[in-house]
Design a protein around this motif. Structure first.
Motif, PDB file in Angstrom:
ATOM      1  N   LEU A   1       0.821  -1.213   0.000  1.00 39.80           N
ATOM      2  CA  LEU A   1       0.000   0.000   0.000  1.00 39.80           C
ATOM      3  C   LEU A   1       0.852   1.258   0.000  1.00 39.80           C
ATOM      4  N   GLN A   2       1.944   1.246   0.745  1.00 33.57           N
ATOM      5  CA  GLN A   2       2.781   2.439   0.880  1.00 33.57           C
ATOM      6  C   GLN A   2       3.567   2.766  -0.388  1.00 33.57           C
ATOM      7  N   ASN A   3       3.884   1.764  -1.173  1.00 35.66           N
ATOM      8  CA  ASN A   3       4.736   1.984  -2.348  1.00 35.66           C
ATOM      9  C   ASN A   3       3.996   1.895  -3.669  1.00 35.66           C
ATOM     10  N   SER A   4       2.685   1.693  -3.631  1.00 34.23           N
ATOM     11  CA  SER A   4       1.917   1.486  -4.854  1.00 34.23           C
ATOM     12  C   SER A   4       2.019   2.668  -5.808  1.00 34.23           C
ATOM     13  N   TYR A   5       1.897   3.891  -5.300  1.00 34.00           N
ATOM     14  CA  TYR A   5       1.909   5.051  -6.182  1.00 34.00           C
ATOM     15  C   TYR A   5       3.288   5.297  -6.779  1.00 34.00           C
ATOM     16  N   ILE A   6       4.359   4.927  -6.062  1.00 38.78           N
ATOM     17  CA  ILE A   6       5.707   5.051  -6.620  1.00 38.78           C
ATOM     18  C   ILE A   6       5.922   4.011  -7.713  1.00 38.78           C
ATOM     19  N   LEU A   7       5.408   2.793  -7.512  1.00 40.00           N
ATOM     20  CA  LEU A   7       5.559   1.746  -8.514  1.00 40.00           C
ATOM     21  C   LEU A   7       4.812   2.096  -9.793  1.00 40.00           C
ATOM     22  N   VAL A   8       3.634   2.716  -9.664  1.00 36.39           N
ATOM     23  CA  VAL A   8       2.889   3.166 -10.845  1.00 36.39           C
ATOM     24  C   VAL A   8       3.711   4.197 -11.625  1.00 36.39           C
ATOM     25  N   LEU A   9       4.305   5.138 -10.908  1.00 32.77           N
ATOM     26  CA  LEU A   9       5.146   6.141 -11.559  1.00 32.77           C
ATOM     27  C   LEU A   9       6.377   5.499 -12.205  1.00 32.77           C
ATOM     28  N   ALA A  10       6.957   4.501 -11.527  1.00 33.47           N
ATOM     29  CA  ALA A  10       8.170   3.865 -12.037  1.00 33.47           C
ATOM     30  C   ALA A  10       7.915   3.165 -13.367  1.00 33.47           C
ATOM     31  N   VAL A  11       6.719   2.594 -13.538  1.00 38.86           N
ATOM     32  CA  VAL A  11       6.379   1.930 -14.800  1.00 38.86           C
ATOM     33  C   VAL A  11       6.439   2.926 -15.959  1.00 38.86           C
ATOM     34  N   GLY A  12       5.809   4.081 -15.783  1.00 37.76           N
ATOM     35  CA  GLY A  12       5.837   5.100 -16.831  1.00 37.76           C
ATOM     36  C   GLY A  12       7.197   5.739 -16.986  1.00 37.76           C
ATOM     37  N   MET A  13       7.882   5.963 -15.854  1.00 38.69           N
ATOM     38  CA  MET A  13       9.194   6.610 -15.899  1.00 38.69           C
ATOM     39  C   MET A  13      10.212   5.748 -16.633  1.00 38.69           C
ATOM     40  N   MET A  14      10.074   4.431 -16.509  1.00 36.80           N
ATOM     41  CA  MET A  14      11.010   3.542 -17.195  1.00 36.80           C
ATOM     42  C   MET A  14      10.948   3.751 -18.706  1.00 36.80           C
ATOM     43  N   LEU A  15       9.749   3.886 -19.268  1.00 33.58           N
ATOM     44  CA  LEU A  15       9.631   4.132 -20.708  1.00 33.58           C
ATOM     45  C   LEU A  15      10.233   5.475 -21.092  1.00 33.58           C
ATOM     46  N   VAL A  16      10.034   6.483 -20.243  1.00 31.50           N
ATOM     47  CA  VAL A  16      10.616   7.802 -20.510  1.00 31.50           C
ATOM     48  C   VAL A  16      12.135   7.719 -20.519  1.00 31.50           C
ATOM     49  N   ILE A  17      12.696   7.014 -19.535  1.00 32.15           N
ATOM     50  CA  ILE A  17      14.155   6.903 -19.434  1.00 32.15           C
ATOM     51  C   ILE A  17      14.721   6.068 -20.578  1.00 32.15           C
ATOM     52  N   ILE A  18      14.000   5.023 -20.993  1.00 32.40           N
ATOM     53  CA  ILE A  18      14.467   4.205 -22.111  1.00 32.40           C
ATOM     54  C   ILE A  18      14.606   5.048 -23.380  1.00 32.40           C
ATOM     55  N   THR A  19      13.701   6.002 -23.580  1.00 35.23           N
ATOM     56  CA  THR A  19      13.793   6.871 -24.752  1.00 35.23           C
ATOM     57  C   THR A  19      14.891   7.924 -24.624  1.00 35.23           C
ATOM     58  N   GLY A  20      15.549   7.948 -23.473  1.00 36.31           N
ATOM     59  CA  GLY A  20      16.646   8.893 -23.273  1.00 36.31           C
ATOM     60  C   GLY A  20      16.227  10.203 -22.662  1.00 36.31           C
ATOM     61  N   HIS A  21      15.027  10.261 -22.068  1.00 35.70           N
ATOM     62  CA  HIS A  21      14.530  11.492 -21.470  1.00 35.70           C
ATOM     63  C   HIS A  21      14.330  11.318 -19.970  1.00 35.70           C
ATOM     64  N   ILE A  22      13.796  12.327 -19.332  1.00 38.57           N
ATOM     65  CA  ILE A  22      13.520  12.310 -17.901  1.00 38.57           C
ATOM     66  C   ILE A  22      12.270  13.147 -17.656  1.00 38.57           C
ATOM     67  N   ASP A  23      11.551  12.860 -16.576  1.00 38.30           N
ATOM     68  CA  ASP A  23      10.363  13.645 -16.238  1.00 38.30           C
ATOM     69  C   ASP A  23      10.400  14.008 -14.761  1.00 38.30           C
ATOM     70  N   LEU A  24      10.678  15.266 -14.488  1.00 36.58           N
ATOM     71  CA  LEU A  24      10.778  15.759 -13.114  1.00 36.58           C
ATOM     72  C   LEU A  24       9.454  16.270 -12.568  1.00 36.58           C
ATOM     73  N   SER A  25       8.407  16.259 -13.388  1.00 33.97           N
ATOM     74  CA  SER A  25       7.154  16.906 -12.993  1.00 33.97           C
ATOM     75  C   SER A  25       6.129  15.943 -12.401  1.00 33.97           C
ATOM     76  N   VAL A  26       6.418  14.623 -12.389  1.00 37.83           N
ATOM     77  CA  VAL A  26       5.371  13.657 -12.051  1.00 37.83           C
ATOM     78  C   VAL A  26       4.818  13.838 -10.642  1.00 37.83           C
ATOM     79  N   GLY A  27       5.656  14.217  -9.685  1.00 34.47           N
ATOM     80  CA  GLY A  27       5.174  14.439  -8.324  1.00 34.47           C
ATOM     81  C   GLY A  27       4.208  15.602  -8.248  1.00 34.47           C
ATOM     82  N   SER A  28       4.532  16.687  -8.936  1.00 38.17           N
ATOM     83  CA  SER A  28       3.657  17.858  -8.950  1.00 38.17           C
ATOM     84  C   SER A  28       2.369  17.583  -9.716  1.00 38.17           C
ATOM     85  N   VAL A  29       2.463  16.817 -10.818  1.00 34.66           N
ATOM     86  CA  VAL A  29       1.261  16.447 -11.573  1.00 34.66           C
ATOM     87  C   VAL A  29       0.347  15.574 -10.712  1.00 34.66           C
TER      88      VAL A  29
END
Length: 407
Positions: free
Chosen positions: A67-95
């Protein structure tokens, strides 16, 4: 001549076995980062299990870890695709914070239905992702700058629409998305029998799919691991699934959020490994110019990767708001750093083109177990942040070491 052919035939099984052994060694070498992180996760769990006197692996604490890490794991799934493309997303926490705030306003203040609110919030996340993806993909502004601006923008908008105050409580139906459990249709009493059944079914399905995959590889002449090693692997993983589901069954059963996470992991792993879109994402991260010359619409793929990240950031914000049962201006603080750290610890390359969805989950679990274990030991947040930073640095250094060694 016949004797020579007979001698060759006699040695061919041995050569085949050697080929299989080499294939196994090559597989381990190619996936060293993933295997090392799995081993590290197991060792960390055993360490904290001993240091906490057995508290870490208790059913209640295992459920709390999910329960405590569920929202981070959801973000990590999307962030992995962003990082694979060679980019980064610093806004996900604020979004995530902004979407959670909007959900609070709609559900608590304006009494909009839960499912309509969820749909609106996910669409908003897609629009935010499209906004940032446009600047990155088509205007060619570096993703670091675009998402840094987004981090400031949406954090500020969150404070504006909440007017510095929290909004609570959310409807019970919405809370169940993050803190609910699947009902026991078999009414097993102290043991959640439905969870045991699901665990057995998941183990059986995993074994069947892996055997079919292996048989397909053999059919087309691909090298496969030796049968003994393959059987051992299946037995170990099936046992882990059954033990894990048994632990959950002795408490409240399978959390609803675990079902959501499992669906995301399966869906995104399929997209990354078995679809043209997934191959295009890896190609862009490996060499964007070469990918473009080969006919891949690099701008479009990058754009949609950020749209996807926006949707998952919105989902993460909804999950966090449901668990907290409130929309707060400080929600999502440092979520982006935890998600990025999970990806790099889980095997993503700092140069792009390398990484897996399962690796992101493993990295997120490493971070989650460390946070939970250090909290159980009474370590302050200051030491926790310092240790997590050191682990992230070591993970990236290990990635660079492997890359230089391969070169």
């Amino acid at each position: 001549m016949g004797a020579l052919m007979q001698k060759t035939a006699q040695h061919s099984p041995k050569r085949s076995t050697e080929s299989q052994q080499l294939s196994l060694k090559q597989m381990i070498k190619n996936n060293m980062r993933s295997y090392s992180m799995v081993i590290a996760l197991i060792l960390i769990m055993l360490l904290f299990q001993v240091l906490t006197g057995g508290i870490l692996l208790r059913p209640l604490n295992i459920t709390n870890l999910i329960l405590q890490n569920s929202y981070i794991l959801v973000l990590a799934v999307g962030m992995m695709l962003v990082i694979i493309t060679g980019h980064i997303d610093l806004s996900v926490g604020s979004v995530a914070a902004f979407v959670g705030a909007l959900a609070g306003i709609l559900m608590v203040q304006h009494h909009v239905s839960v499912w309509l609110t969820v749909l609106i919030c996910l669409l908003l996340g897609a629009l935010i992702g499209a906004w940032q993806g446009f600047w990155v993909a088509y205007v060619k502004i570096p993703s670091f700058i675009v998402t840094l601006a987004g981090m400031l923008l949406f954090r500020g908008l969150t404070m504006v629409i909440l007017e510095g105050q929290s909004i609570a409580p959310f409807p019970k139906t919405f809370q169940n998305m993050s803190s609910g459990f699947l009902p026991d249709v078999f009414h097993g009493g102290e043991i959640h029998l439905f969870t045991i059944v699901i665990g057995f079914a998941a183990s059986l399905l995993f074994v069947v799919l892996e055997w079919r995959k292996r048989n397909s590889q053999k059919k087309y002449g691909f090298a496969v691991t030796p049968a003994s090693m393959f059987t051992l692997k299946l037995a170990v993983i099936a046992a882990v699934i059954m033990i894990f589901t048994y632990i959950l069954a002795t408490y409240e059963g399978i959390p609803t959020i675990l079902v959501i996470l499992a669906a995301l992991i399966i869906a995104y792993s399929f997209v990354a490994n078995r679809t043209v879109v997934g191959r295009h994402i890896y190609a862009i991260g490996g060499n964007e110019k070469a990918a473009q010359l080969s006919g891949i619409k690099t701008k479009r793929v990058t754009f949609w990767v950020f749209v996807n990240m926006g949707v998952l950031a919105a989902l993460s914000g909804l999950i966090f708001a449901a668990r907290l049962n409130a929309a707060t201006p400080k929600a999502g603080n440092l979520f982006e750093l935890d998600a990025i750290a999970a990806c790099f610890i889980g095997g993503a390359s700092a140069y792009g083109g390398i990484g897996t969805i399962s690796g992101a989950i493993i990295g997120g679990l490493v971070m989650g177990v460390m946070n939970n274990g250090m909290s159980l030991l009474g370590l302050g947040i200051d030491w926790q942040q310092a240790i997590k930073g050191l682990v992230l640095l070591i993970a990236v250094a290990f990635d660079i070491y492997n890359k230089n060694k391969a070169a």
